[in-house]
Design a protein around this motif. Structure first.
Motif, mmCIF file in Angstrom:
data_model
loop_
_atom_site.group_PDB
_atom_site.id
_atom_site.type_symbol
_atom_site.label_atom_id
_atom_site.label_comp_id
_atom_site.label_asym_id
_atom_site.label_seq_id
_atom_site.Cartn_x
_atom_site.Cartn_y
_atom_site.Cartn_z
ATOM 1 N N LYS A 152 14.486 47.920 -35.458
ATOM 2 C CA LYS A 152 15.473 48.817 -34.877
ATOM 3 C C LYS A 152 14.817 50.122 -34.468
ATOM 4 C CE LYS A 152 20.204 48.409 -36.124
ATOM 5 N NZ LYS A 152 21.286 48.749 -36.994
ATOM 6 N N ARG B 141 17.501 56.356 -33.053
ATOM 7 C CA ARG B 141 18.065 57.101 -31.933
ATOM 8 C C ARG B 141 18.691 58.380 -32.444
ATOM 9 N NH1 ARG B 141 20.357 51.984 -31.220
ATOM 10 N NH2 ARG B 141 19.145 50.745 -29.787
ATOM 11 N N LEU C 247 22.541 57.217 -26.021
ATOM 12 C CA LEU C 247 22.523 55.791 -25.684
ATOM 13 C C LEU C 247 21.354 55.507 -24.768
ATOM 14 C CD1 LEU C 247 26.243 54.900 -24.936
ATOM 15 C CD2 LEU C 247 24.870 54.189 -26.876
ATOM 16 N N GLU C 248 20.769 54.355 -24.960
ATOM 17 C CA GLU C 248 19.693 53.935 -24.073
ATOM 18 C C GLU C 248 20.275 53.621 -22.703
ATOM 19 O OE1 GLU C 248 17.703 50.562 -25.640
ATOM 20 O OE2 GLU C 248 17.420 51.472 -27.592
ATOM 21 N N ALA D 210 19.796 47.268 -22.536
ATOM 22 C CA ALA D 210 19.958 47.487 -23.977
ATOM 23 C C ALA D 210 21.062 48.508 -24.243
ATOM 24 C CB ALA D 210 18.645 47.939 -24.603
ATOM 25 N N GLU E 199 24.456 46.852 -23.689
ATOM 26 C CA GLU E 199 24.784 45.965 -24.808
ATOM 27 C C GLU E 199 25.242 46.763 -26.018
ATOM 28 O OE1 GLU E 199 25.094 42.645 -25.021
ATOM 29 O OE2 GLU E 199 24.810 42.721 -22.861
ATOM 30 N N GLU E 200 24.567 47.873 -26.276
ATOM 31 C CA GLU E 200 24.964 48.708 -27.408
ATOM 32 C C GLU E 200 26.352 49.287 -27.189
ATOM 33 O OE1 GLU E 200 23.393 52.349 -30.217
ATOM 34 O OE2 GLU E 200 22.440 52.050 -28.276
ATOM 35 N N ARG F 44 28.875 46.624 -27.838
ATOM 36 C CA ARG F 44 28.981 46.382 -29.273
ATOM 37 C C ARG F 44 29.797 47.485 -29.946
ATOM 38 N NH1 ARG F 44 26.819 48.332 -33.666
ATOM 39 N NH2 ARG F 44 25.371 49.668 -32.552
ATOM 40 N N LEU F 45 29.533 48.727 -29.572
ATOM 41 C CA LEU F 45 30.262 49.844 -30.169
ATOM 42 C C LEU F 45 31.742 49.828 -29.786
ATOM 43 C CD1 LEU F 45 27.609 52.655 -29.699
ATOM 44 C CD2 LEU F 45 28.322 51.601 -31.855
#
Length: 50
Positions: free
Chosen positions: A2, A5, A10-11, A15, A18-19, A22-23
């Motif tokens: 992992k 961050r 956020l990236e 990626a 996707e994060e 998910r959040l």
């Protein structure tokens, strides 16, 4: 592995998307859980008054 961050960061790119997805799913699930707990609290509060 992992990546660490900074809070609120956020990236970008795939990626990051996707994060974010998910959040958002996690947030929705937590909102549903909170609603169930509120209803259960109200139910038991009414039952304890009887």
């Amino acid at each position: 592995m992992k990546l660490l961050r900074k809070p609120g960061h956020l990236e970008t790119g795939s990626a990051g998307h996707e994060e974010l997805r998910r959040l958002r799913r996690q947030n929705l699930q937590q909102q549903k859980t909170i609603e169930v707990l509120k209803r259960a609290t109200a139910f038991f509060a009414r039952e304890s008054d009887r």
